[in-house]
Design a protein around this motif. Sequence first.
Motif, PDB file in Angstrom:
ATOM      1  N   LEU A  64       0.842  -1.201   0.000  1.00  0.00           N
ATOM      2  CA  LEU A  64       0.000   0.000   0.000  1.00  0.00           C
ATOM      3  C   LEU A  64       0.875   1.247   0.000  1.00  0.00           C
ATOM      4  N   PHE A  65       0.732   2.069  -1.019  1.00  0.00           N
ATOM      5  CA  PHE A  65       1.490   3.310  -1.152  1.00  0.00           C
ATOM      6  C   PHE A  65       0.582   4.506  -1.001  1.00  0.00           C
ATOM      7  N   LEU A  89       4.460   8.081   1.987  1.00  0.00           N
ATOM      8  CA  LEU A  89       5.577   8.939   1.612  1.00  0.00           C
ATOM      9  C   LEU A  89       5.164  10.402   1.519  1.00  0.00           C
ATOM     10  N   ASP A  90       4.369  10.820   2.478  1.00  0.00           N
ATOM     11  CA  ASP A  90       3.893  12.193   2.531  1.00  0.00           C
ATOM     12  C   ASP A  90       3.851  12.637   3.992  1.00  0.00           C
ATOM     13  N   VAL A  95      -0.378   9.551  13.095  1.00  0.00           N
ATOM     14  CA  VAL A  95      -0.625   8.218  12.552  1.00  0.00           C
ATOM     15  C   VAL A  95      -1.050   7.305  13.692  1.00  0.00           C
ATOM     16  N   PHE A  96      -2.099   6.524  13.442  1.00  0.00           N
ATOM     17  CA  PHE A  96      -2.554   5.488  14.372  1.00  0.00           C
ATOM     18  C   PHE A  96      -2.403   4.142  13.692  1.00  0.00           C
ATOM     19  N   ALA A  97      -1.706   3.219  14.329  1.00  0.00           N
ATOM     20  CA  ALA A  97      -1.579   1.850  13.837  1.00  0.00           C
ATOM     21  C   ALA A  97      -2.158   0.929  14.913  1.00  0.00           C
ATOM     22  N   ASP A  98      -3.253   0.248  14.585  1.00  0.00           N
ATOM     23  CA  ASP A  98      -3.936  -0.615  15.547  1.00  0.00           C
ATOM     24  C   ASP A  98      -4.117  -2.018  14.970  1.00  0.00           C
ATOM     25  N   TYR A  99      -3.813  -3.025  15.769  1.00  0.00           N
ATOM     26  CA  TYR A  99      -4.073  -4.428  15.433  1.00  0.00           C
ATOM     27  C   TYR A  99      -3.427  -4.860  14.114  1.00  0.00           C
ATOM     28  N   VAL A 105       6.113  -0.890   7.882  1.00  0.00           N
ATOM     29  CA  VAL A 105       5.504   0.436   7.716  1.00  0.00           C
ATOM     30  C   VAL A 105       6.616   1.467   7.611  1.00  0.00           C
ATOM     31  N   VAL A 106       6.598   2.221   6.521  1.00  0.00           N
ATOM     32  CA  VAL A 106       7.537   3.322   6.315  1.00  0.00           C
ATOM     33  C   VAL A 106       6.717   4.608   6.248  1.00  0.00           C
ATOM     34  N   LEU A 107       7.059   5.544   7.157  1.00  0.00           N
ATOM     35  CA  LEU A 107       6.307   6.799   7.237  1.00  0.00           C
ATOM     36  C   LEU A 107       7.200   7.982   6.901  1.00  0.00           C
TER      37      LEU A 107
END
Length: 121
Positions: A64-65, A89-90, A95-99, A105-107
């Motif tokens: 996913l991009f 890439l923005d 950011v919320f990462a759940d479950y 993940v690259v932010l």
Amino acid sequence: GSDALTLKDLQSYFCDYLGFGSAEVHNFFEKHRSGDKGVEFGGFRDGYATLNPYMLAQRKGEVLFRKPGSLGGQQLNLDGLEDCEVYALDKTAQVFADYCKRCVVVLGPCESSVFVRDCED
């Protein structure tokens, strides 16, 4: 001529204009096309809601991009992802990462905080 959208049509809109990655658009095309016709209006309508640029949820084994300029400094939510690769890439507000399980993940830069809750591997 056919009124169905081809993969090239979808890539032009989703990738070039909205900043989605080509793998995600290809998965959308395969899931919502009508045989050899491409994606007709009903399939596009039904699938469009799953392509929220700010909410990536309940995906498995996908790449996913979100390309530069596609998030506009807004919040990004990752929820229930499994075996996915996410490249945001923005700039984001937060950011919320759940479950999420077994994801890479690259932010890009984040104005505030990145919350990682109930994630594994």
